[in-house]
Design a protein around this motif. Structure first.
Motif, PDB file in Angstrom:
ATOM      1  N   LEU A 157       1.220  -1.690   0.002  1.00 47.68           N
ATOM      2  CA  LEU A 157       0.301  -0.139  -0.309  1.00 47.68           C
ATOM      3  C   LEU A 157       0.983   1.030  -0.083  1.00 47.68           C
ATOM      4  CD1 LEU A 157      -2.575  -0.949   2.887  1.00 47.68           C
ATOM      5  CD2 LEU A 157      -3.062  -1.247   0.153  1.00 47.68           C
ATOM      6  N   LEU A 158       0.671   2.133  -0.717  1.00 48.20           N
ATOM      7  CA  LEU A 158       0.977   3.775  -0.547  1.00 48.20           C
ATOM      8  C   LEU A 158       0.634   4.868   0.671  1.00 48.20           C
ATOM      9  CD1 LEU A 158       2.077   3.865  -4.500  1.00 48.20           C
ATOM     10  CD2 LEU A 158       3.691   2.693  -2.616  1.00 48.20           C
ATOM     11  N   LEU A 159       0.922   5.015   1.113  1.00 48.97           N
ATOM     12  CA  LEU A 159       1.040   6.199   2.061  1.00 48.97           C
ATOM     13  C   LEU A 159       0.880   7.359   1.864  1.00 48.97           C
ATOM     14  CD1 LEU A 159      -0.730   7.227   5.205  1.00 48.97           C
ATOM     15  CD2 LEU A 159       1.450   6.472   5.905  1.00 48.97           C
ATOM     16  N   SER A 160       0.292   8.615   1.701  1.00 54.06           N
ATOM     17  CA  SER A 160       0.776   9.870   1.424  1.00 54.06           C
ATOM     18  C   SER A 160      -0.343  10.503   2.189  1.00 54.06           C
ATOM     19  CB  SER A 160       0.032  10.475  -0.662  1.00 54.06           C
ATOM     20  OG  SER A 160       0.908   9.284  -0.887  1.00 54.06           O
ATOM     21  N   GLY A 161       0.148  12.058   2.049  1.00 55.77           N
ATOM     22  CA  GLY A 161      -0.341  12.971   2.393  1.00 55.77           C
ATOM     23  C   GLY A 161       0.482  13.813   3.228  1.00 55.77           C
ATOM     24  N   ALA A 162      -0.220  14.399   5.050  1.00 55.71           N
ATOM     25  CA  ALA A 162       0.502  15.725   5.757  1.00 55.71           C
ATOM     26  C   ALA A 162      -0.146  15.509   7.024  1.00 55.71           C
ATOM     27  CB  ALA A 162       0.366  17.145   5.065  1.00 55.71           C
TER      28      ALA A 162
END
Length: 387
Positions: A157-162
């Motif tokens: 899975l790929l985790l993206s954000g801030a």
């Protein structure tokens, strides 16, 4: 009033002794948060590095006076949190250890995840982080936008954000991040993240108080998350999403309330130590502060006891304790400064630090307005006894 038994009295006395070694370092650590690395051998820091770790995952827990301590009990945690915060909450928050992440791993993790996470902490002093709060959305889990999506290869899975206002993230090795897999409350899950993985970055930013905690901005740019790092994968969607987050925060709040209580007590004791001669009016004011601190201590211990007994009213009591303790810390530190007249905060830097640190408690695990709304719900539903 919930009195401490022999076991907790032993913990309190030792924590008070350990905390006494930390206070002289408070201003030094505030100037340079990285100095925590030089003090890892202090008994208090060593204790914090191992708590909370559940009994089944720590073969050699801290033992004092024949009593074993894992830091997982509610009363146990508020007891030592008050003592450390009365000395220096910055050192407590700067110390390595499972901290907030440990609570969620213990609550949502499967056996493999718990053994991996707590095993890393026992191997050497390890910092962790907990990331929920986002820019422009705060800690509203229902509104978060950090996303967890399938990788093109379908295997990870790929985790993206801030994330923002994340303590210790810049010095941590691993932590827990909340993200969204799909719209709706059941689409929110937590994952274990290693900070050395590509795509993870964390940068501390200046703060007015709690500088030892190195509050940071976190960026997540396609961080790979193996399926085995998804917390709650063995639980139903309702238990691993927002419901799990709420349960975790309910367990954390008595300890956060103890931080506010400790900061207030630290300011109260500072006045007692440095103002030996008081007028009658000043003695009355100081006595009122002492009685108020004792009243909040009773509420904090009541919330902690509710945690230890799985009381269904825990969430409401924890919110009441946190709201009261945050207000107590703010008002008591300012009132303490008033005992030293104009220029008090310039002439008494440690007291000034207590004033600034007190403001940080308000923003830990939900602001006062959120806590008061929760208390109102408890009262209106008859789940929180009046008075």
């Amino acid at each position: 009033m919930i009195e401490l038994d022999d076991r907790l009295t032993t913990l309190r006395d030792h924590a008070r002794e350990w905390a006494g070694e930390l206070r002289p370092l408070a201003l030094e650590l505030e100037r340079d948060p990285e100095l925590i690395h030089k003090h890892l051998d202090l008994p208090g820091v060593s204790f914090l590095a191992r708590t909370p770790i559940p009994a089944g995952y720590d073969p050699a827990p801290v033992t004092i006076g024949g009593h074993r301590f894992h830091g997982t009990g509610g009363l146990e945690r508020v007891t030592f949190c008050e003592e450390f915060a009365a000395a220096d909450v910055g050192m407590l928050l700067a110390a390595p250890g499972p901290s907030l992440s440990g609570v969620f791993v213990a609550l949502l993790g499967d056996e493999t995840q718990k053994e991996w996470f707590f095993g890393r902490l026992l191997d050497r002093p390890t910092w962790t982080f907990f990331a929920l709060t986002e820019p422009d959305r705060g800690s509203d889990a229902a509104a978060l936008t950090s996303a967890l999506t399938p990788a093109p290869d379908g295997g990870t899975l790929l985790l993206s954000g801030a994330k923002r206002f994340i303590g210790n993230a810049a010095r941590a090795d691993l932590g827990v991040v909340f993200a969204r897999t799909r719209p709706g409350p059941l689409g929110v899950i937590a994952v274990l993240v290693e900070t050395g993985d590509p795509g993870f970055s964390a940068v501390p930013f200046p703060t007015v108080g709690l500088r030892g905690n190195q509050v940071s901005e976190v960026r997540l740019d396609g961080v790979e998350i193996p399926p085995g790092r998804v917390l709650g994968r063995h639980l139903s969607p309702t238990r691993r999403g927002l419901v799990g987050a709420v349960a975790g925060f309910n367990r954390l709040r008595p300890g956060v309330a103890a931080l506010g209580l400790g900061i207030a007590r630290g300011a109260y004791e500072y006045v007692r130590e440095h103002r030996r001669t008081l007028t009658g009016g000043e003695r009355d004011r100081l006595d009122r502060i002492g009685r108020r601190i004792e009243g909040v201590r009773r509420l904090v211990r009541r919330a902690a006891a509710a945690l230890d007994h799985d009381d269904p009213g825990l969430g409401y009591l924890a919110s009441a304790a946190k709201a009261r303790a945050a207000r107590l810390a703010e008002e008591t530190t300012l009132e303490a400064a008033g005992f030293f007249g104009a220029g008090a905060r310039l002439e008494h830097p440690l007291l000034d630090k207590l004033v600034r640190d007190a403001r940080g408690v308000e923003y830990m695990e939900g602001t006062r307005n959120i806590q008061l709304l929760n208390v109102f719900q408890g009262l209106s539903r008859g789940r929180l006894p009046r008075g």
